[in-house]
Write a protein that holds these residues in place. Structure first.
Motif, PDB file in Angstrom:
ATOM      1  N   UNK A   7       0.753  -1.220  -0.104  1.00 36.69           N
ATOM      2  CA  UNK A   7       0.061  -0.156   0.065  1.00 36.69           C
ATOM      3  C   UNK A   7       0.876   1.370   0.123  1.00 36.69           C
ATOM      4  N   UNK A   8       2.087   1.119   0.363  1.00 35.04           N
ATOM      5  CA  UNK A   8       3.020   2.327   0.450  1.00 35.04           C
ATOM      6  C   UNK A   8       4.280   2.181  -0.213  1.00 35.04           C
ATOM      7  N   UNK A   9       5.057   3.063  -0.357  1.00 28.83           N
ATOM      8  CA  UNK A   9       6.375   3.056  -0.833  1.00 28.83           C
ATOM      9  C   UNK A   9       7.416   2.953   0.118  1.00 28.83           C
ATOM     10  N   UNK A  10       7.295   1.804   0.861  1.00 28.30           N
ATOM     11  CA  UNK A  10       8.387   1.515   2.021  1.00 28.30           C
ATOM     12  C   UNK A  10       9.562   1.472   1.382  1.00 28.30           C
ATOM     13  N   UNK A  11      10.619   2.380   1.905  1.00 29.62           N
ATOM     14  CA  UNK A  11      11.830   2.429   2.009  1.00 29.62           C
ATOM     15  C   UNK A  11      12.620   0.967   2.345  1.00 29.62           C
ATOM     16  N   UNK A  12      11.861   0.589   3.333  1.00 29.80           N
ATOM     17  CA  UNK A  12      12.336  -0.518   4.033  1.00 29.80           C
ATOM     18  C   UNK A  12      12.576  -1.748   3.073  1.00 29.80           C
ATOM     19  N   UNK A  13      11.716  -1.694   2.143  1.00 31.92           N
ATOM     20  CA  UNK A  13      11.583  -3.004   0.904  1.00 31.92           C
ATOM     21  C   UNK A  13      13.115  -2.983   0.135  1.00 31.92           C
ATOM     22  N   UNK A  14      13.173  -1.644  -0.146  1.00 31.26           N
ATOM     23  CA  UNK A  14      14.629  -1.521  -0.868  1.00 31.26           C
ATOM     24  C   UNK A  14      15.686  -2.153  -0.107  1.00 31.26           C
ATOM     25  N   UNK A  15      15.621  -1.866   1.260  1.00 30.60           N
ATOM     26  CA  UNK A  15      16.728  -2.083   2.310  1.00 30.60           C
ATOM     27  C   UNK A  15      16.836  -3.607   2.443  1.00 30.60           C
ATOM     28  N   UNK A  16      15.594  -4.286   2.460  1.00 26.98           N
ATOM     29  CA  UNK A  16      15.600  -5.719   2.774  1.00 26.98           C
ATOM     30  C   UNK A  16      16.017  -6.240   1.400  1.00 26.98           C
ATOM     31  N   UNK A  17      15.773  -5.874   0.173  1.00 27.73           N
ATOM     32  CA  UNK A  17      16.295  -6.484  -1.053  1.00 27.73           C
ATOM     33  C   UNK A  17      17.593  -6.234  -1.246  1.00 27.73           C
ATOM     34  N   UNK A  18      18.236  -5.086  -0.811  1.00 27.74           N
ATOM     35  CA  UNK A  18      19.732  -4.708  -0.680  1.00 27.74           C
ATOM     36  C   UNK A  18      20.325  -5.728  -0.007  1.00 27.74           C
ATOM     37  N   UNK A  19      19.651  -5.940   1.293  1.00 27.98           N
ATOM     38  CA  UNK A  19      20.562  -7.034   2.273  1.00 27.98           C
ATOM     39  C   UNK A  19      20.573  -8.420   1.410  1.00 27.98           C
ATOM     40  N   UNK A  20      19.582  -8.510   1.009  1.00 31.06           N
ATOM     41  CA  UNK A  20      19.417 -10.116   0.401  1.00 31.06           C
ATOM     42  C   UNK A  20      20.193 -10.282  -0.934  1.00 31.06           C
ATOM     43  N   UNK A  21      20.376  -8.985  -1.495  1.00 34.41           N
ATOM     44  CA  UNK A  21      21.249  -9.132  -2.819  1.00 34.41           C
ATOM     45  C   UNK A  21      20.047  -9.379  -3.899  1.00 34.41           C
ATOM     46  N   UNK A  22      18.985  -8.997  -3.808  1.00 36.42           N
ATOM     47  CA  UNK A  22      17.973  -9.233  -4.919  1.00 36.42           C
ATOM     48  C   UNK A  22      17.736  -8.063  -5.588  1.00 36.42           C
ATOM     49  N   UNK A  23      17.724  -8.018  -7.021  1.00 31.61           N
ATOM     50  CA  UNK A  23      17.478  -6.780  -7.794  1.00 31.61           C
ATOM     51  C   UNK A  23      15.888  -6.966  -8.122  1.00 31.61           C
ATOM     52  N   UNK A  24      15.417  -5.773  -8.056  1.00 29.02           N
ATOM     53  CA  UNK A  24      13.707  -5.753  -8.380  1.00 29.02           C
ATOM     54  C   UNK A  24      13.318  -4.549  -9.002  1.00 29.02           C
ATOM     55  N   UNK A  25      12.471  -4.319  -9.690  1.00 29.60           N
ATOM     56  CA  UNK A  25      11.809  -3.309 -10.272  1.00 29.60           C
ATOM     57  C   UNK A  25      10.648  -2.784  -9.524  1.00 29.60           C
ATOM     58  N   UNK A  26      10.487  -1.714  -9.237  1.00 31.17           N
ATOM     59  CA  UNK A  26       9.414  -0.890  -8.290  1.00 31.17           C
ATOM     60  C   UNK A  26       8.583  -0.147  -9.392  1.00 31.17           C
ATOM     61  N   UNK A  27       6.987  -0.357  -9.344  1.00 30.54           N
ATOM     62  CA  UNK A  27       6.199   0.373 -10.122  1.00 30.54           C
ATOM     63  C   UNK A  27       4.885   0.620  -9.034  1.00 30.54           C
ATOM     64  N   UNK A  28       3.818   1.755  -9.624  1.00 28.94           N
ATOM     65  CA  UNK A  28       2.974   2.190  -9.061  1.00 28.94           C
ATOM     66  C   UNK A  28       1.848   2.021  -9.986  1.00 28.94           C
ATOM     67  N   UNK A  29       0.688   1.525  -9.475  1.00 30.28           N
ATOM     68  CA  UNK A  29      -0.582   1.311 -10.391  1.00 30.28           C
ATOM     69  C   UNK A  29      -1.828   1.895  -9.782  1.00 30.28           C
ATOM     70  N   UNK A  30      -2.698   2.677 -10.411  1.00 32.11           N
ATOM     71  CA  UNK A  30      -3.872   3.038 -10.014  1.00 32.11           C
ATOM     72  C   UNK A  30      -4.860   1.920  -9.607  1.00 32.11           C
ATOM     73  N   UNK A  31      -5.648   2.233  -8.478  1.00 35.20           N
ATOM     74  CA  UNK A  31      -6.660   1.216  -8.044  1.00 35.20           C
ATOM     75  C   UNK A  31      -7.720   1.382  -9.031  1.00 35.20           C
ATOM     76  N   UNK A  32      -8.328   0.115  -9.320  1.00 36.69           N
ATOM     77  CA  UNK A  32      -9.527   0.113 -10.052  1.00 36.69           C
ATOM     78  C   UNK A  32     -10.842  -0.308  -9.587  1.00 36.69           C
ATOM     79  N   UNK A  33     -11.928  -0.725 -10.282  1.00 36.56           N
ATOM     80  CA  UNK A  33     -13.178  -0.719  -9.365  1.00 36.56           C
ATOM     81  C   UNK A  33     -13.276  -1.983  -8.595  1.00 36.56           C
TER      82      UNK A  33
END
Length: 265
Positions: free
Chosen positions: A136-162
């Motif tokens: 639900x939120x752009x948690x910076x800790x997500x990037x920290x977790x991925x960095x510690x684990x050495x896992x690359x990821x792409x981050x996106x935002x998407x609008x909610x639908x009906x």
């Protein structure tokens, strides 16, 4: 109650507001009513030091342990969710009405997926597949977790639908979560009833600590969805009202017990 979990609860619920530190002897006294024996306390403390949650200090010449900056941030965020205050330490609060997506560039092995699942769940993120997560939120800790684990990821935002309500119900398994809240409420009522009008400070501390301990487990289950995404007559709301009432009812007596344990040498 495991010693490590009991220590996290103790520091987060009581010691964070009392300087975020305590002598070892006080930690032993405080966890005794919870059935945690001294060797288990010392083992858990050592483990939390190695993991970067506690750091050794001297308090009036006595050995003690203080929260690290990382631990203070984590416990502040946890407290904001446990007691549903407006914001955590990162200022997050209002939902921006978008889904936040994290797409891993490669699928990790089963062991690493399990580690990610536990850490992401604490932040309120849910898996869409073995390599995709939504929050639900752009948690910076997500990037920290991925960095510690050495896992690359792409981050996106998407609008909610009906279909946002149905999507949330399915992805975060709200039917199961609601049943868990109802089950917790039944058990919590029996626990709260054991702390009647004549409860001692130590008993109040023990009962309140057990309430907080069991309630804290929902930090790994409940993403803190906004009301517009929750079912009508949400069981989590009833459970939260019950928890708030009894946590406040027992809070003063429990606090006196903590203060007494901290002042005894």
């Amino acid at each position: 109650m495991h010693a490590r979990s009991a220590l996290f609860d103790l520091y987060g619920d009581h010691l964070r507001a009392r300087g975020a530190r305590a002598p070892v002897a006080a930690l032993v006294r405080l966890l005794a009513p919870l059935g945690v024996h001294p060797p288990a306390v010392r083992t858990a403390v050592s483990r939390m030091v190695r993991q970067g949650w506690l750091e050794p200090i001297r308090i009036d010449g006595l050995p003690g342990y203080a929260l690290t900056a990382r631990a203070r941030r984590r416990l502040d965020d946890a407290a904001a969710r446990i007691y549903r205050t407006e914001t955590g330490s990162d200022g997050s609060g209002e939902w921006d009405r978008t889904w936040h997506l994290s797409i891993l560039r490669e699928v990790p092995n089963a062991r690493r997926r399990e580690q990610l699942a536990s850490q992401f769940a604490f932040l309120g993120w849910a898996p869409l597949s073995d390599a995709a997560w939504v929050g639900l939120r752009n948690d910076t800790e997500v990037d920290q977790i991925l960095g510690v684990e050495g896992i690359a990821a792409d981050r996106f935002r998407a609008p909610i639908e009906d279909d946002a309500v149905e999507f949330a119900r399915r992805v975060w398994k709200l039917d199961e979560l609601g049943a868990s809240y109802d089950s917790w409420l039944n058990e919590a009522k029996a626990l709260a009833d054991s702390a009647g009008p004549d409860v001692t400070d130590e008993q109040a501390f023990a009962v309140r600590s057990n309430l907080v301990h069991e309630w804290r487990k929902f930090l790994f289950l409940d993403p803190g969805l906004p009301a517009e995404l929750l079912p009508a007559d949400w069981a989590g709301t009833r459970a939260a009202e019950f928890f708030d009432f009894h946590a406040n009812r027992l809070g003063h007596a429990a606090g006196r017990f903590v203060d007494n344990c901290l002042t005894v040498h």
